[in-house]
Design a protein around this motif. Sequence first.
Motif, short mmCIF file in Angstrom:
data_model
loop_
_atom_site.label_atom_id
_atom_site.label_comp_id
_atom_site.label_asym_id
_atom_site.label_seq_id
_atom_site.Cartn_x
_atom_site.Cartn_y
_atom_site.Cartn_z
N UNK A 74 0.81 -1.21 0.00
CA UNK A 74 0.00 0.00 0.00
C UNK A 74 0.85 1.26 0.00
N UNK A 75 1.94 1.29 0.76
CA UNK A 75 2.80 2.48 0.79
C UNK A 75 3.34 2.80 -0.60
N UNK A 76 3.86 1.79 -1.28
CA UNK A 76 4.43 2.01 -2.61
C UNK A 76 3.36 2.38 -3.63
N UNK A 77 2.14 1.82 -3.47
CA UNK A 77 1.04 2.20 -4.36
C UNK A 77 0.75 3.69 -4.23
N UNK A 78 0.72 4.17 -3.00
CA UNK A 78 0.45 5.59 -2.76
C UNK A 78 1.52 6.47 -3.40
N UNK A 79 2.77 6.05 -3.30
CA UNK A 79 3.87 6.82 -3.89
C UNK A 79 3.76 6.82 -5.42
N UNK A 80 3.43 5.66 -6.00
CA UNK A 80 3.28 5.57 -7.46
C UNK A 80 2.14 6.46 -7.96
N UNK A 81 1.03 6.47 -7.22
CA UNK A 81 -0.11 7.31 -7.61
C UNK A 81 0.24 8.79 -7.48
N UNK A 82 0.97 9.14 -6.44
CA UNK A 82 1.42 10.54 -6.29
C UNK A 82 2.31 10.93 -7.46
N UNK A 83 3.21 10.03 -7.88
CA UNK A 83 4.08 10.31 -9.02
C UNK A 83 3.30 10.48 -10.31
N UNK A 84 2.28 9.63 -10.51
CA UNK A 84 1.45 9.73 -11.70
C UNK A 84 0.76 11.08 -11.79
N UNK A 85 0.22 11.54 -10.69
CA UNK A 85 -0.48 12.82 -10.69
C UNK A 85 0.48 14.00 -10.70
N UNK A 86 1.71 13.77 -10.26
CA UNK A 86 2.73 14.80 -10.33
C UNK A 86 3.08 15.11 -11.79
N UNK A 87 3.08 14.08 -12.63
CA UNK A 87 3.29 14.30 -14.07
C UNK A 87 2.17 15.18 -14.63
N UNK A 88 0.93 14.90 -14.22
CA UNK A 88 -0.19 15.74 -14.65
C UNK A 88 -0.02 17.17 -14.20
N UNK A 89 0.44 17.38 -12.97
CA UNK A 89 0.68 18.72 -12.45
C UNK A 89 1.77 19.42 -13.26
N UNK A 90 2.81 18.67 -13.61
CA UNK A 90 3.89 19.21 -14.43
C UNK A 90 3.36 19.68 -15.79
N UNK A 91 2.49 18.90 -16.41
CA UNK A 91 1.89 19.27 -17.70
C UNK A 91 1.04 20.54 -17.57
N UNK A 92 0.29 20.63 -16.47
CA UNK A 92 -0.55 21.81 -16.25
C UNK A 92 0.29 23.08 -16.12
N UNK A 93 1.35 22.98 -15.34
CA UNK A 93 2.20 24.16 -15.12
C UNK A 93 2.86 24.59 -16.43
N UNK A 94 3.32 23.61 -17.21
CA UNK A 94 3.92 23.93 -18.50
C UNK A 94 2.90 24.54 -19.45
N UNK A 95 1.68 24.01 -19.41
CA UNK A 95 0.61 24.52 -20.27
C UNK A 95 0.29 25.97 -19.91
N UNK A 96 0.26 26.24 -18.62
CA UNK A 96 -0.03 27.61 -18.16
C UNK A 96 1.12 28.55 -18.52
N UNK A 97 2.36 28.08 -18.40
CA UNK A 97 3.53 28.91 -18.68
C UNK A 97 3.62 29.31 -20.15
N UNK A 98 3.19 28.43 -21.05
CA UNK A 98 3.32 28.68 -22.48
C UNK A 98 2.22 29.59 -23.01
N UNK A 99 1.18 29.83 -22.21
CA UNK A 99 0.08 30.68 -22.69
C UNK A 99 0.40 32.15 -22.48
#
Length: 753
Positions: free
Chosen positions: A728-753
């Motif tokens: 369960x601990x590692x699952x939580x870390x993997x899910x956090x990493x997955x959504x961190x990629x989404x956050x990274x895409x959002x920030x980049x999307x906002x920066x380029x506008x």
Amino acid sequence: MKKRIIFALILLGFSSMSSQIVLARELFTVFYGNELSLGFTLAGWLFWIGFGSWGIGRLRASGITHKITVFSLAQILLSLILPLSILAVRFIPRAFRFVPGEIIGFIPMGIITFVLLFPVCILSGFLFVLGCEIYKGNSDQARQIGNVYILEAIGATLGGLFTSLYLIRVFSPLHIMWLLGALNLLSGGLLLAGRKILLFSTAATLSGYIFLLVSGGVGFINRYSLNKQWRGFEVLASENSVYGNVVVTKREDLYSLFVNGLYDFTVPDELTAERSAHFPLLEHSFPKSALLIGGGVSGQLGEVLKHPVEKVDYVELDPLVVDMAKKYLPANEPLSDSRVTVITNMDGRRFVRTTAEKYDVVMMSLPEPYTAQLNRFYTLEFFTLVKNLLKERGIFSFCLRSGPNYLSEEQVSLYAGLKAALEKVFPEVKVTPGESNYFLASKQKGVLSLDWRILMEKLKKRNIQARYMREYYLSNELSLERVDSFEKRLARAQAQGAINRDFHPVAYYYDMALWASQFGRAFGRIFGAVTPVGIYFGALAIYLLLALPVFFKAIRRKIPSLGVLTCVATTGFAEITFQIITLLSYQALYGYVYYKLGIILTSYMIGLIAGGWLITKRLNQDTNHSLFIKTQAAICVYPLVLPLLFWVFSGLKGNFSFWLGANVIFPFLPIIAGFIGGFQFPLANSIYLKSIKSDVGHSAGLTYGLDLFGSCLGAALTLVILAPIVGILQVCILVAGLNLIGLFLLIEERRRK
């Protein structure tokens, strides 16, 4: 008309959740109820609703001229499909020539599940998107979608609670689906005001539904379909409780009990009853008190009472099992013995954790750890709880089935992991070879012996008459050569295997691998090939794939608001994962208490409604993107807090901390996750609608479909692979990493506008 539309949208959520619960329970009576079958059901349900909204609703809803009429006709079609789906499930064994209780391969299981769920789920997904088109509560498109999302969630909350806590106790699955069908006919008819021919046809159909319900016609169809499902057996009774479906059958002089479609036991079965009781009780020099977790009505309790015991506590989670055994099964006089206390509506693990009693012998007669719910009885933490309630020289036992002279690699992995966990807790552990492998653990060294001569001597001293616990059988089964060979093979596997724990439930994965190997060695090898290292590399590859748009401009141009859409999918994955690991952790720490699990699921929906309502009322296109980024950041942080919370409450002692965790923290923890998800969905639609100037149906279908596709993957992967293999601990870390990629895409999307 607006009130009728609101009723229809709430009913859509109610019907979807209620039918999901009923169909999942029915599918469990046909399939081997392990985590793979549950994963198929959840994945199939989410996939087809997602496809119905993304594929059909997104592409077709906006082009429909008479949207309200089509919505009502779809409801009427759904009313016919709901009861037919139950009949289809029950005729599966006959169509594919499966024997009742037979273990079905995962390929036919997957195909059958996806085909059966297709019509109900496709219509549900399509109706959601069409509902977004016909609801005109606000001129703002994003708010329009948000309001429909809230109404559907309200219906789902009511459906989940009402079905779980009332309907399944009172009505058969077919009756429940019939009632849902009648409600959808009523709603469809209300929306057809002004179309006299269609309204008359709907009214006539609804009258037919009510007539069959009142006259007993539905009951006749229900009994007929059950007899076809259990062909070759005389069905004495089939009843439902909040814990599952229990069926009692008769064939010649043998009575069998099936729980959720899976064979539990047959009586009379003297061999199993004798061995389960006599092996652990003969290991003790003079047992006065015993605890039996499950199995009491299978004949084992009678064998226990042949020993000089003064007190026996028998714990059975589902009172329906005991009631049906008393009513239909022979030789249940031991249940009325003055030395026996029958404890029902009590989870075995919860009893072990909370009782103040001490016992000479604890016998666990539960099925193998083929589900996460059962796995928690085979973990290091549970073994520690059992040790704490044993008296000095106390003994604990449980049994797993195998072949008399052969153990597959999958069985060896399972057995070695369980033996290793026992040896971490108990000073002395022994396992008997043979068709039934009895795991025996003692609180002190020098208590246990597999010398059949010693066991026979104790049996004679206690003047116990046994047919199968005899020298003729035991001298061969417990020969020195067989015992030594068996112990050496397990010892070699223990050096490589993982220990089964509450938050790293690897045993149920081993059991799934064992189950899969029965349909071909290749299937077993597929499960065996999955390793933690492979999962981590797979996750890294997915992270890199999702991050590609940052480096390739062509991808960003082709898909507007790609960061937002990616986050919708990853949030869907995360939200279902949060639900699963919260349920797993609650059961591990506090036991299986059905109504509390219902509260956990309902609290998530309450959070979803609250988050959706709050943001729908405050949508502002100038600040939506900024809010969306903050919401995505919260989804990254939440999974990192969860394991810390689980760890804290697993270590707390005392009645108040137990009460606080079981009644406040865990049941209402999902409100936070639900709030984040509900808050994000309307925001995503607002941003997407602004980016492409799309219509409501297109946006709602796309975002809802991505959300559900993400949930589909999350349900299947977390239940079947991630939770048992990496914990369960590692699952939580993997899910956090997955959504961190989404956050990274959002920030980049906002920066380029």
